[in-house]
Design an enzyme around this catalytic site. Structure first.
Site, PDB file in Angstrom:
ATOM      1  N   ASN A  23       0.830  -1.206   0.000  1.00 15.13           N
ATOM      2  CA  ASN A  23       0.000   0.000   0.000  1.00 15.13           C
ATOM      3  C   ASN A  23       0.855   1.242   0.000  1.00 15.13           C
ATOM      4  O   ASN A  23       2.007   1.229   0.446  1.00 15.13           O
ATOM      5  CB  ASN A  23      -0.925   0.002   1.219  1.00 15.13           C
ATOM      6  CG  ASN A  23      -0.216   0.523   2.456  1.00 15.13           C
ATOM      7  OD1 ASN A  23      -0.231   1.722   2.739  1.00 15.13           O
ATOM      8  ND2 ASN A  23       0.427  -0.370   3.203  1.00 15.13           N
ATOM      9  N   ASN A  81       4.406   5.246  15.569  1.00 20.54           N
ATOM     10  CA  ASN A  81       4.614   4.702  14.230  1.00 20.54           C
ATOM     11  C   ASN A  81       5.982   5.137  13.713  1.00 20.54           C
ATOM     12  O   ASN A  81       6.171   6.274  13.305  1.00 20.54           O
ATOM     13  CB  ASN A  81       3.484   5.198  13.317  1.00 20.54           C
ATOM     14  CG  ASN A  81       3.648   4.710  11.886  1.00 20.54           C
ATOM     15  OD1 ASN A  81       4.727   4.293  11.485  1.00 20.54           O
ATOM     16  ND2 ASN A  81       2.571   4.791  11.125  1.00 20.54           N
ATOM     17  N   CYS A  94       6.255   3.454   8.909  1.00 16.83           N
ATOM     18  CA  CYS A  94       5.644   3.731   7.613  1.00 16.83           C
ATOM     19  C   CYS A  94       6.740   4.038   6.584  1.00 16.83           C
ATOM     20  O   CYS A  94       7.467   5.027   6.741  1.00 16.83           O
ATOM     21  CB  CYS A  94       4.694   4.914   7.788  1.00 16.83           C
ATOM     22  SG  CYS A  94       3.537   5.060   6.454  1.00 16.83           S
ATOM     23  N   CYS A  96       2.622 -42.025  -2.306  1.00 17.50           N
ATOM     24  CA  CYS A  96       3.249 -41.426  -3.494  1.00 17.50           C
ATOM     25  C   CYS A  96       2.291 -41.474  -4.680  1.00 17.50           C
ATOM     26  O   CYS A  96       1.710 -42.511  -4.988  1.00 17.50           O
ATOM     27  CB  CYS A  96       4.534 -42.171  -3.836  1.00 17.50           C
ATOM     28  SG  CYS A  96       5.356 -41.545  -5.325  1.00 17.50           S
ATOM     29  N   CYS A 147      15.702 -32.993  -7.117  1.00 18.13           N
ATOM     30  CA  CYS A 147      16.969 -33.527  -6.602  1.00 18.13           C
ATOM     31  C   CYS A 147      17.966 -33.720  -7.737  1.00 18.13           C
ATOM     32  O   CYS A 147      19.136 -33.384  -7.612  1.00 18.13           O
ATOM     33  CB  CYS A 147      16.710 -34.843  -5.869  1.00 18.13           C
ATOM     34  SG  CYS A 147      18.130 -35.411  -4.926  1.00 18.13           S
ATOM     35  N   CYS A 163      21.817 -39.112  -0.291  1.00 20.90           N
ATOM     36  CA  CYS A 163      20.940 -38.127   0.359  1.00 20.90           C
ATOM     37  C   CYS A 163      21.695 -37.378   1.460  1.00 20.90           C
ATOM     38  O   CYS A 163      22.214 -37.987   2.390  1.00 20.90           O
ATOM     39  CB  CYS A 163      19.706 -38.816   0.949  1.00 20.90           C
ATOM     40  SG  CYS A 163      18.592 -37.686   1.811  1.00 20.90           S
ATOM     41  N   CYS A 194      18.686 -32.739   2.776  1.00 22.80           N
ATOM     42  CA  CYS A 194      18.462 -31.296   2.603  1.00 22.80           C
ATOM     43  C   CYS A 194      17.010 -30.872   2.718  1.00 22.80           C
ATOM     44  O   CYS A 194      16.709 -29.712   2.924  1.00 22.80           O
ATOM     45  CB  CYS A 194      19.031 -30.818   1.270  1.00 22.80           C
ATOM     46  SG  CYS A 194      18.019 -31.215  -0.172  1.00 22.80           S
ATOM     47  N   CYS A 227      13.181 -32.282  -1.374  1.00 25.27           N
ATOM     48  CA  CYS A 227      12.125 -33.171  -1.881  1.00 25.27           C
ATOM     49  C   CYS A 227      10.861 -33.057  -1.050  1.00 25.27           C
ATOM     50  O   CYS A 227       9.752 -33.084  -1.579  1.00 25.27           O
ATOM     51  CB  CYS A 227      12.622 -34.611  -1.918  1.00 25.27           C
ATOM     52  SG  CYS A 227      13.302 -35.199  -0.358  1.00 25.27           S
ATOM     53  N   CYS A 243       7.200 -31.889  -2.651  1.00 26.90           N
ATOM     54  CA  CYS A 243       6.203 -32.962  -2.759  1.00 26.90           C
ATOM     55  C   CYS A 243       4.804 -32.383  -2.529  1.00 26.90           C
ATOM     56  O   CYS A 243       4.567 -31.699  -1.544  1.00 26.90           O
ATOM     57  CB  CYS A 243       6.479 -34.047  -1.719  1.00 26.90           C
ATOM     58  SG  CYS A 243       5.243 -35.376  -1.770  1.00 26.90           S
TER      59      CYS A 243
END
Lengths: 443, 448
Positions: free
Chosen positions: A79, A138, A141, A349, A359, A384, A387, A390, A394
């Site tokens: 805004n 404030n 702003c 899955c 990956c 693997c 990390c 995946c 998913c």
């Protein structure tokens, strides 16, 4: 036996029947809106920022911009509206009436004045006379007002924060909340300055400097006013992670710890509020969600929070406020002996293959895409690194999870799983002398 | 008008005709397309793409709809399937791309791939953008026999590859079954011709309509005059019911009637019976059954000698028939026609059942009255186009032309595809793929 849930909230001595306040913004600009908000159940409001007379003026073109999801859900919002554009006395009269009619709700008045002691003294006295419960300065702003040396222009300079806070404190007996701008690289100097100036609490975050979008036909930033645009303040769900971080920082550092925090930033559902409070916030303030959906959302916020508290056995807000803080730490204290491997639940899955391609293309080639010639996705534990990419891509909840290795040998590194804690501070590769003791908040 | 059968035109008001033949699956607007495209998971090695006979990169075209890149989206579609706009309307998507969508597993509701494909290709056709450029001319000329989806798909790809193509089409208009088959409410706004016109705009394709190979021009001649020939003349004759005296008034050929429906300027001019019986279980059977209902038939009964599992028409088509008030009777086969004054006024049907996997008659019979009886039990190849030198490519047992995986026949310089070959299901999309594969092989051969 159900626990009796008490949502009563207190911050800087200001009480409200629940911790959900409306932030200083268009929804709290006038009596009509605030009464509707109280009727809907909001615990308190921070009245839209009052300035000295003559009132400021707003643009008459569009004031808002948005970033939408595919089904046009507002993800981020900005805004360029300024503070209240109504006469000071008009606001004062309305605040007085509303507070008298709704004595149990928190009425905090947001203010923004130049660094002039006379003005502060005069105006805060008038506010105090309304029966309001507190004031909020404030200092956040980021557009328009900052060009006039106020708002975030003050909030980005700790010495000015301290000075203006002190000025406000000297001018009123009401609790003073200092609203901080996130347009700084580190929130702590600002919070410290407010504390030094005598702030009873801080509220954060105000909006973030942003350009919402560029109209590629008009070649102009949006919202566009007669062919031109200006940066605006970014808010909405998209900013929540930034706000969580800043609230967490204030909560976990020794010098700011204990400074009450009213959290603001993309709070849309009760869960968001619970997360901020788990990181130490005493209450929360909402704006964008109310502007998108209307005031009724507070119903779910109140009910959802209470339900959740009941399910956890928390009777009062203090029973969980700050409880996640001890677990917020520096990277260097994270346990390097903790080994997780991604795991795909084959029953859940749907075989979209997103984990595989994420990956394969961008990470560690740790997922296979076929088995016996069939489409089948499986994690290769020996590749693997844990990390979590995946899991994040998913589309099915709980299909991919990170499973900690409890024992045995990590097939990727060939190292045995150790059960003691070992972090960077003690790692042989760390040539820098590091402090070896973690500093955490003990609630 | 028949004295014994209630068959008449103008059964409905103009408004009813318009409503009954409005778009059966209205297109998505921009917002709906944004919402729907957002549902695509952008799968790796996407199952929908695998399921598509032309292997359109579906996740990519949907991603581009989401980004507002409709031209790019249409390019993804049309690069693999030049009839992308028609296929978006007529493909049995529930058996193909949408049937393979992983969203079925997650929530029983696939991404509306067909509608999204229509969204992109309609926008492209509306824009008139040519999209594909021709390669430098090869100097080679190819004859395409049949201007349906297979023939024109082959012609377009060959034109792209730089060859000059002549399309010999027996009928007045190009398009084949896209123009003369297909239920009318699936293909509004002359989409079949608009797509053909767009496709031809690439240049290098000469349409020779009204030229029936085997009658007006001989295949041997084409083989002499052109560097290669692609045969895609489809099927001709409608299969017989195999019951006596079926060539009597009152018995109709569904394919011919659908053709009239497609070509009619004024639907109220089409006579339709009060009680209609359709015999068959494929798409054509559904199309004629639903459309005669929509033309105002009171009762439409579809007879199929096997059960829903064996039906050629997809589940969606079956539901379409049922939701339009068609009475579908499985396990029923026609035994004989009921004649009055030399006209068919009904049919005696016999219940069938499966015994050890074999369909057998039960001897239980019933007579159903009908004002119109439609045969919709498939078509047979009419080998008129094949002169003596080319008879060898006809597999008489299968009733189709024999081709290899590149759609090449055993005849030097002759390829074939579409419904006249037996490689894949008789779907528009399969015909398009035949034409594409043949063109690629023809190009390879001509450049060798």
């Amino acid at each position: 036996m159900t626990t009796r849930i008490d949502l009563t909230s207190t911050i800087a001595g200001i009480r409200s029947p629940n911790p959900f306040w409306l932030a200083s913004a268009p929804p709290t600009d006038k009596e009509y809106n605030v009464v509707r908000a109280f009727e809907a159940g909001w615990g308190g409001v921070v009245w839209k920022t009052l300035g000295d007379d003559p009132p400021i003026v707003n643009v008459n073109g569009p004031r808002y911009g948005a970033w939408w999801s595919g089904d046009r859900r507002v993800m981020g919002f900005n805004n360029i509206e300024l503070i209240s554009d109504r006469a000071f006395d008009t606001n004062i009269a309305e605040i007085t009436r509303v507070k008298a009619a709704w004595p149990d709700r928190a009425m905090v008045v947001s203010v923004m004045f130049p660094l002039d002691e006379q003005v502060w003294r005069k105006r805060l006295a008038q506010i105090e006379a309304t029966g309001a419960d507190g004031i909020e300065i404030n200092l956040g702003c980021p557009h328009g007002m900052s060009e006039r040396g106020m708002g975030s222009a003050m909030g980005q300079q700790p010495d000015l924060i301290e000075q203006v806070t002190r000025m406000a404190k000297a001018a009123t007996t009401l609790p003073v909340i200092v609203k901080l701008t996130p347009n700084v690289t580190n929130i702590l100097p600002a919070a410290l300055a407010a504390k030094r100036g005598g702030a009873d609490a801080v509220s954060l975050i105000n909006t973030i400097n942003s350009i919402m979008s560029v109209n590629l036909d008009a070649m102009a930033p949006e919202p566009t006013i007669d062919g031109k645009g200006s940066h605006g303040g970014y808010c909405g769900e998209a900013v929540r992670p930034i706000a969580l971080h800043m609230v967490g920082e204030i909560g976990r550092f020794a010098d700011t710890r204990g400074l009450p925090v009213s959290a603001i930033g993309g709070i849309t559902r009760w869960r968001d509020a619970a997360e901020f409070m788990a990181l130490g916030a005493q209450n929360v303030q909402v704006c964008t969600a109310a502007m998108v959906y209307g005031f009724k959302i507070v119903d779910d916020m109140i009910e959802g929070l209470a339900q959740w508290m009941q399910s956890k056995g928390y009777a009062r807000l203090d029973d969980f406020i700050g409880h996640a803080l001890p677990k917020l730490t520096d990277w260097k204290f994270l346990n390097l002996n903790y080994v997780t491997k991604a795991h795909i639940d084959q029953d859940l899955c749907i075989k979209c293959g997103r984990c595989y391609i994420a990956c394969e293309d961008t990470s560690h080639q740790a997922i296979s895409a076929s088995k016996n010639g069939e489409r089948h996705f499986e994690v290769k534990d020996d590749e693997c690194v844990g990390c979590n990419l995946c899991v994040e891509v998913c589309p099915v909840e709980n299909c991919l999870t990170m499973v900690p290795m409890q024992a045995g040998t990590d097939p990727r590194t060939g190292r045995a799983i150790a059960h003691d804690h070992a972090d960077w501070t003690t790692h042989p590769n760390n040539v820098m002398a590091c402090e070896s003791v973690e500093t955490v908040v003990k609630k | 008008m028949s004295a014994t059968r209630d068959v008449t035109d103008k059964r409905l008001t103009a408004r009813q005709y318009a409503d009954n033949f409005a778009d059966i699956k209205p297109p998505l607007d921009t917002h709906q397309a944004a919402v729907e495209s957002d549902r695509c998971y952008f799968c790796y090695d996407a199952p929908c793409t695998t399921a598509c006979p032309t292997h359109i990169d579906i996740p990519s075209f949907i991603y581009k709809i989401r980004s507002g890149n409709l031209v790019g989206s249409a390019r993804n579609i049309l690069a693999e399937n030049i009839f992308g706009a028609m296929c978006a309307r007529v493909c049995p998507v529930e058996d193909l791309c949408e049937g393979a969508c992983v969203r079925n597993t997650a929530e029983d509701k696939p991404v509306a791939i067909g509608l999204l494909q229509r969204h992109a290709t309609d926008a492209l056709l509306a824009s008139g953008e040519v999209l594909f450029a021709r390669a430098p001319t090869s100097g080679k000329r190819v004859a395409v026999v049949g201007g349906g989806p297979a023939g024109l798909s082959c012609a377009h790809r060959l034109a792209m590859l730089g060859h000059d193509v002549s399309v010999f089409e027996a009928r007045r208009k190009l398009g084949g079954l896209n123009e003369y088959g297909i239920a009318r409410y699936k293909v509004l706004d002359d989409i079949a011709q608009r797509e053909v016109d767009w496709l031809l705009s690439i240049g290098g394709i000469t349409a020779r309509t009204g030229q029936r190979v085997g009658v007006d021009i001989q295949l041997a001649q084409l083989r002499r005059d052109f560097d290669a020939v692609f045969l895609a003349f489809g099927l001709g004759a409608v299969n017989a019911l195999g019951i006596s005296d079926e060539n009597v008034p009152g018995v109709f050929d569904a394919v011919r009637y659908i053709e009239d429906l497609r070509q009619a300027c004024d639907l109220s001019s089409l006579p339709v019976g009060r009680r209609v019986i359709v015999i068959g279980g494929g798409m054509t059977a559904i199309d004629i059954a639903v459309q005669t209902r929509q033309l105002g038939a009171d009762e439409v009964t579809l007879l199929y000698r096997r059960g829903p599992e064996q039906m050629g028409a997809s589940g969606y088509e079956r539901e379409l028939a049922q939701s339009h008030g068609v009475n579908v009777r499985f396990w029923s086969r026609p035994r004989r026609l009921v004649l009055r004054d030399g006209e068919a006024v009904g049919v005696e049907i016999e219940r069938t059942e499966l015994v050890d996997g074999k369909l057998v008659a039960t001897g239980r019979t019933q007579v159903l009255a009908a004002d119109m009886l439609f045969k919709a039990i498939g078509q047979t190849l009419v080998p008129d186009a094949l002169d003596d030198s080319a008879r060898e490519i006809l597999d008489t047992k299968a009733g189709k032309l024999r081709v290899d995986e590149n759609r090449r026949t055993s005849l030097a310089g002759v390829w074939a595809g579409g419904d006249c070959v037996g490689v894949s299901k008789d779907l528009t999309v399969a015909a398009v793929q035949d034409g594409k594969l043949a063109a690629i092989d023809i190009d390879r051969t001509l450049r060798a």
